[in-house]
Design a protein around this motif. Structure first.
Motif, short mmCIF file in Angstrom:
data_model
loop_
_atom_site.label_atom_id
_atom_site.label_comp_id
_atom_site.label_asym_id
_atom_site.label_seq_id
_atom_site.Cartn_x
_atom_site.Cartn_y
_atom_site.Cartn_z
N LEU A 72 5.70 2.92 8.30
CA LEU A 72 4.44 2.39 7.79
C LEU A 72 3.23 2.97 8.50
N GLY A 73 3.44 3.72 9.56
CA GLY A 73 2.31 4.35 10.25
C GLY A 73 1.51 3.40 11.11
N VAL A 74 2.16 2.33 11.58
CA VAL A 74 1.51 1.35 12.47
C VAL A 74 2.51 0.91 13.52
N SER A 75 2.04 0.18 14.54
CA SER A 75 2.97 -0.31 15.56
C SER A 75 3.85 -1.42 14.98
N SER A 76 4.99 -1.68 15.63
CA SER A 76 5.85 -2.77 15.16
C SER A 76 5.18 -4.12 15.39
N ARG A 77 4.21 -4.18 16.31
CA ARG A 77 3.43 -5.42 16.48
C ARG A 77 2.63 -5.70 15.20
N THR A 78 2.01 -4.66 14.66
CA THR A 78 1.25 -4.82 13.42
C THR A 78 2.17 -5.20 12.27
N ILE A 79 3.37 -4.64 12.26
CA ILE A 79 4.34 -5.02 11.22
C ILE A 79 4.68 -6.50 11.35
N GLY A 80 4.76 -6.98 12.59
CA GLY A 80 5.00 -8.40 12.80
C GLY A 80 3.88 -9.26 12.24
N GLU A 81 2.64 -8.79 12.40
CA GLU A 81 1.51 -9.53 11.84
C GLU A 81 1.54 -9.50 10.31
N MET A 82 1.89 -8.33 9.76
CA MET A 82 2.01 -8.23 8.31
C MET A 82 3.09 -9.17 7.79
N ALA A 83 4.17 -9.30 8.55
CA ALA A 83 5.28 -10.18 8.12
C ALA A 83 4.83 -11.63 8.09
N GLY A 84 3.89 -11.99 8.98
CA GLY A 84 3.37 -13.35 8.96
C GLY A 84 2.48 -13.59 7.75
N GLU A 85 1.70 -12.56 7.39
CA GLU A 85 0.74 -12.72 6.29
C GLU A 85 1.38 -12.50 4.92
N ARG A 86 2.33 -11.57 4.88
CA ARG A 86 2.91 -11.18 3.59
C ARG A 86 4.42 -11.06 3.74
N GLY D 49 4.16 12.68 -5.52
CA GLY D 49 3.37 13.41 -4.54
C GLY D 49 3.00 12.51 -3.38
N ARG D 50 3.07 13.07 -2.16
CA ARG D 50 2.69 12.32 -0.95
C ARG D 50 1.60 13.10 -0.25
N GLN D 51 0.42 12.52 -0.15
CA GLN D 51 -0.70 13.21 0.50
C GLN D 51 -0.46 13.37 1.99
N ASP D 52 -1.02 14.42 2.55
CA ASP D 52 -0.86 14.71 3.97
C ASP D 52 -1.33 13.51 4.78
N GLY D 53 -0.47 13.03 5.66
CA GLY D 53 -0.81 11.88 6.49
C GLY D 53 -0.26 10.56 5.97
N SER D 54 0.29 10.57 4.77
CA SER D 54 0.91 9.35 4.23
C SER D 54 2.28 9.19 4.88
N SER D 55 2.60 7.99 5.37
CA SER D 55 3.75 7.85 6.27
C SER D 55 5.09 7.99 5.54
N ILE D 56 6.15 8.08 6.34
CA ILE D 56 7.41 8.60 5.80
C ILE D 56 8.19 7.63 4.92
N MET D 57 7.87 6.35 4.97
CA MET D 57 8.58 5.42 4.07
C MET D 57 7.85 5.27 2.74
N ARG D 58 6.72 5.93 2.59
CA ARG D 58 5.93 5.77 1.36
C ARG D 58 6.67 6.22 0.10
N PRO D 59 7.52 7.25 0.16
CA PRO D 59 8.25 7.57 -1.08
C PRO D 59 9.04 6.38 -1.61
N GLN D 60 9.80 5.73 -0.73
CA GLN D 60 10.60 4.58 -1.18
C GLN D 60 9.71 3.45 -1.69
N ILE D 61 8.57 3.23 -1.02
CA ILE D 61 7.70 2.12 -1.42
C ILE D 61 7.08 2.39 -2.79
#
Lengths: 148, 148, 148, 148
Positions: A72-86, D49-61
């Motif tokens: 997701l391109g963020v820290s796992s801490r941020t993923i934890g916050e996302m999990a709380g919100e969504r 298509g995945r734009q440069d800088g889009s993170s690696i799980m984005r294809p699946q999402i």
């Protein structure tokens, strides 16, 4: 050993430096036995260590903290916050990621001094906050930065 | 450094010694970049390293060589021979093992000097025969034996 | 449009150039409808196109040709040869790779002019030999090379 | 280029038009790098298509947003609302769908001007609301409609 140049590649040597620094920080803080994984930018394992007494699912947890951060391109801490919100959004992602993702602190993106993404580190074994301190120690020791 | 006592525990330190010795042997033999995994007796990852240039599926292959050895209680070379003789038997096992098994040399059981099983090592990156030489070097360096 | 500089990054624009060139080569050769995938060095999809009439499993096949090449660090043609010589070894790898691997020509590694690995391309839809010609056309058009 | 006829087929060319329009809208709105997938009515990937800088799980999402829309015959925004009201129902569906489903806006059904279903588009990378704006731009640019 602090490597004082500004590395632009996440080599095995750097990955091992990160793991050793994370374990050293855990020792200084008196934490429980830790497991630490370092992944390349594609989410593939570069190096891993599990301290004696660290439980058997720790490899997957350490890898998932780092893998989710990359996914997701963020820290796992941020993923934890996302999990709380969504919660249903994050729940849906578990099946989409071969190595999973872990919504709790301890997984950090790893970048060079210019911010170019090189990989991720995941630490587990103590509280998530303490795990993250060890991940940060690993990032700093190897001369890298963590985005965000 | 050869550790000359007779260890009875597969600690993280020993696992790291095994990996370093395997890489050193690969360097002496002029092999391609290697990946090496060390698993505990329960099949859970203790330590791992992937040399720069070792391809991205090598973590799974190294782990599967060691995991299969533990799963059947024989070396991955023997599993390769079984796959030749009884292909459908080995094919059926792939789905039963979370980490898979790899029917090719390079995965060895790890035991203490009394033959007590402590874990396994898996090496991949060069030919299977060369991978196994590096696995053997790791076992010997850490003062362990490999059954069979 | 041939891009005449020597690119060192596999951008989306380059990936799209590769796909367009592969389709153009297929048209010149009068091939069946094709599907073409371009993956980054970590095996993650960058760009994909499926020509009208290309069948529904082609996305997975194109991706698996490229993914297998990255996983083992060789072309999918070489994986096909390995599958002939060591069928149980290649069979074992299918479960270890989230996106699979495809033992047939049409998947090529993509590197810059210095040989640094940037990703892979996979083409499917006609014979494997023809698929590979289109993959090669894509690699060349974008200014890249393919190792080995 | 707006294609002003009323297309009744979701061709590769139209799919590429949709992706380009989605990226253009993202640029206009100043969004983060995006990934966009277009699937045919059977849920099979047509273009990506995945734009440069889009993170690696984005294809699946991206694929899961479109796949889920096709799976249930509603937008992924509606699936998000269903997940809020009936979480265990949506949770159960994850295992039933090979490509998953994603309970968040950004996935839209694609139909012709008569409402005949042709496929789906999935966009990810920014907030779900912004992702959906880009998906809508893609649908409109190619001369299609989105049911509901």
């Amino acid at each position: 050993m602090t490597l004082d140049e500004k590395p632009t590649i996440l080599s095995l040597e750097r990955a091992e430096t990160m793991i050793a620094a994370g374990f050293r920080k855990g020792g200084e803080l008196g934490l429980k036995p830790l497991s630490i994984a370092v992944l390349d930018a594609g989410g593939h394992l570069l190096a891993f260590g599990r301290q004696d007494g660290s439980s058997i699912m720790r490899p997957q947890i350490a890898i998932a903290k780092a893998s989710g951060a990359l996914g997701l391109g963020v820290s796992s801490r941020t993923i934890g916050e996302m999990a709380g919100e969504r919660p249903s959004f994050i729940a849906a992602l578990h099946r989409l990621s071969p190595q999973g993702l872990l919504p709790a602190a301890g997984g950090l993106l790893v970048a060079d001094s210019e911010g170019r993404l090189l990989g991720a580190i995941g630490v587990t074994g103590d509280t998530s906050d303490n795990d993250e301190l060890c991940a940060l120690a690993g990032v700093a020791e190897a001369g890298f930065t963590t985005p965000g």
